[in-house]
Design a protein around this motif. Structure first.
Motif, PDB file in Angstrom:
ATOM      1  N   LEU A  69      14.767  11.046  -2.647  1.00 53.40           N
ATOM      2  CA  LEU A  69      14.404  12.145  -1.752  1.00 53.40           C
ATOM      3  C   LEU A  69      15.496  13.212  -1.718  1.00 53.40           C
ATOM      4  O   LEU A  69      15.201  14.415  -1.657  1.00 53.40           O
ATOM      5  N   ARG A  70      16.765  12.795  -1.745  1.00 51.28           N
ATOM      6  CA  ARG A  70      17.864  13.769  -1.769  1.00 51.28           C
ATOM      7  C   ARG A  70      17.776  14.636  -3.023  1.00 51.28           C
ATOM      8  O   ARG A  70      17.930  15.854  -2.968  1.00 51.28           O
TER       9      ARG A  70
ATOM     10  N   ARG B 296       3.420  11.786  -0.134  1.00 52.83           N
ATOM     11  CA  ARG B 296       3.314  10.964   1.072  1.00 52.83           C
ATOM     12  C   ARG B 296       4.707  10.575   1.596  1.00 52.83           C
ATOM     13  O   ARG B 296       4.978  10.670   2.793  1.00 52.83           O
ATOM     14  N   THR B 297       5.578  10.153   0.688  1.00 49.38           N
ATOM     15  CA  THR B 297       6.925   9.738   1.091  1.00 49.38           C
ATOM     16  C   THR B 297       7.740  10.913   1.597  1.00 49.38           C
ATOM     17  O   THR B 297       8.450  10.799   2.603  1.00 49.38           O
ATOM     18  N   PHE B 298       7.641  12.041   0.923  1.00 49.13           N
ATOM     19  CA  PHE B 298       8.409  13.226   1.328  1.00 49.13           C
ATOM     20  C   PHE B 298       7.927  13.732   2.687  1.00 49.13           C
ATOM     21  O   PHE B 298       8.743  14.077   3.558  1.00 49.13           O
ATOM     22  N   ARG B 299       6.616  13.765   2.880  1.00 42.56           N
ATOM     23  CA  ARG B 299       6.081  14.237   4.155  1.00 42.56           C
ATOM     24  C   ARG B 299       6.518  13.327   5.309  1.00 42.56           C
ATOM     25  O   ARG B 299       6.850  13.810   6.388  1.00 42.56           O
TER      26      ARG B 299
ATOM     27  N   ASP C 112       4.338   8.686  -9.209  1.00 39.22           N
ATOM     28  CA  ASP C 112       3.185   9.579  -9.225  1.00 39.22           C
ATOM     29  C   ASP C 112       3.305  10.595  -8.097  1.00 39.22           C
ATOM     30  O   ASP C 112       4.073  10.423  -7.144  1.00 39.22           O
ATOM     31  N   LEU C 113       2.548  11.647  -8.217  1.00 39.55           N
ATOM     32  CA  LEU C 113       2.645  12.762  -7.278  1.00 39.55           C
ATOM     33  C   LEU C 113       2.218  12.374  -5.875  1.00 39.55           C
ATOM     34  O   LEU C 113       2.861  12.761  -4.890  1.00 39.55           O
TER      35      LEU C 113
ATOM     36  N   THR D  86       0.813  -1.220   0.000  1.00 37.19           N
ATOM     37  CA  THR D  86       0.000   0.000   0.000  1.00 37.19           C
ATOM     38  C   THR D  86       0.841   1.261   0.000  1.00 37.19           C
ATOM     39  O   THR D  86       0.305   2.367   0.084  1.00 37.19           O
ATOM     40  N   GLY D  87       2.168   1.107  -0.073  1.00 33.69           N
ATOM     41  CA  GLY D  87       3.046   2.269  -0.107  1.00 33.69           C
ATOM     42  C   GLY D  87       3.285   2.921   1.238  1.00 33.69           C
ATOM     43  O   GLY D  87       3.743   4.063   1.304  1.00 33.69           O
ATOM     44  N   ASP D  88       2.995   2.218   2.324  1.00 37.07           N
ATOM     45  CA  ASP D  88       3.155   2.783   3.659  1.00 37.07           C
ATOM     46  C   ASP D  88       4.445   2.344   4.340  1.00 37.07           C
ATOM     47  O   ASP D  88       4.612   2.550   5.538  1.00 37.07           O
ATOM     48  N   SER D  89       5.347   1.716   3.605  1.00 29.76           N
ATOM     49  CA  SER D  89       6.624   1.286   4.160  1.00 29.76           C
ATOM     50  C   SER D  89       7.739   1.674   3.206  1.00 29.76           C
ATOM     51  O   SER D  89       7.549   1.706   1.987  1.00 29.76           O
TER      52      SER D  89
END
Length: 283
Positions: free
Chosen positions: A218-219, A249-252, A243-244, A126-129
């Protein structure tokens, strides 16, 4: 039954199954066409194979062996079930040492050492890890073999050649972070099997390949947000995020703020510093 392919990889596939059958639905015979490990996320169902009956609940694992006939029943639960099914290739089954005696157990009850990896895989799906789904699936499958066979994996001693491979691969990931990369391709670049590469890379560098790749992205995103005028969507795509929404979500999660807020703060602090330097030079 609703089936959705979550991952189609070289070493294994991951499929999301959602069944809404209940006590009123008539069961029917099916046949396993490949090896599979179906981790029950929710609900319950009965499983009949080789003349034996099993009851599976959340945390249980249905073990599929090629050629075995089976019947699933839903006599005790009105709301069906949900499973995340890991389907390794025959080559990967052979590589991790899972013989017929391991894949013929039919059912594994909820075991803590497998449940935590099953939930990790679900979070990855689900993209949460920050762990990749392919990585979590490999760990889950290998750990299943260890638990059922009673064999613990040998402690890994990273040789000098493996350390060099890990470092060189990390540099390769840095250089290619903007492209679509999976564990299979990365392991192939390192010249190792996916599971052995995953163990070596994690042992040497302390993070999984996917975690390193996400952090490399992320860097790059942070540099673009601070120094370029690109729209946030372009920053996400140029950094390698598909995707945006996934990027935001990952950046936050990593920065504790949205990409837009990060850009605003980085520009604001830089402006304050520039104003102070200009004032000092004018004195």
């Amino acid at each position: 039954m609703v089936k959705a392919d979550v991952l189609l990889d070289g070493a294994l596939s991951v499929v999301d199954y959602r069944c809404d059958a209940g006590p009123a639905d008539r069961p029917f015979a099916e046949c396993h066409r490949a090896h599979s490990l179906s981790y029950v996320r929710r609900g319950s169902f009965g499983y009949r194979t080789r003349g034996r009956d099993y009851e599976l609940v959340a945390g249980s694992i249905l073990v599929g062996h090629p050629g075995d006939e089976y019947v699933c029943t839903h006599q005790h639960h009105e709301c069906g079930d949900e499973c995340l099914s890991f389907q390794p290739t025959p080559a990967f089954v052979e590589a991790i040492g899972g013989g017929p005696e391991v894949w013929s157990v039919a059912c594994v009850p909820p075991l803590p050492e497998l449940m935590v990896l099953g939930e990790l895989a679900q979070s990855a799906a689900t993209g949460d890890s920050t762990v990749g789904l392919d990585e979590a699936a490999l760990w889950f499958t290998a750990r299943f073999v260890e638990c059922v066979s009673g064999r613990e994996a040998k402690a890994l001693r990273a040789r000098a050649a493996d350390r060099r491979r890990a470092v060189e691969t990390a540099l390769w990931l840095d250089a290619n972070a903007g492209h679509e990369i999976d564990l299979e391709a990365t392991a192939q670049h390192a010249g190792l099997s996916p599971f052995h590469f995953l163990r070596v890379f994690s042992k040497v560098l302390g993070v999984t390949p996917h975690q390193y790749l996400v952090r490399a992205r992320l860097r790059r995103a942070a540099r673009l947000l601070a120094n370029e005028e690109l729209p946030v969507t372009d920053v996400a795509l140029d950094s390698g995020f598909a995707d945006l929404s996934n990027f935001v979500r990952t950046f936050r999660r990593a920065a504790g703020m949205s990409p837009r807020e990060f850009r605003r703060r980085s520009r604001g602090e830089r402006k304050i510093l520039q104003e102070r330097m200009a004032a000092a030079a004018a004195r």
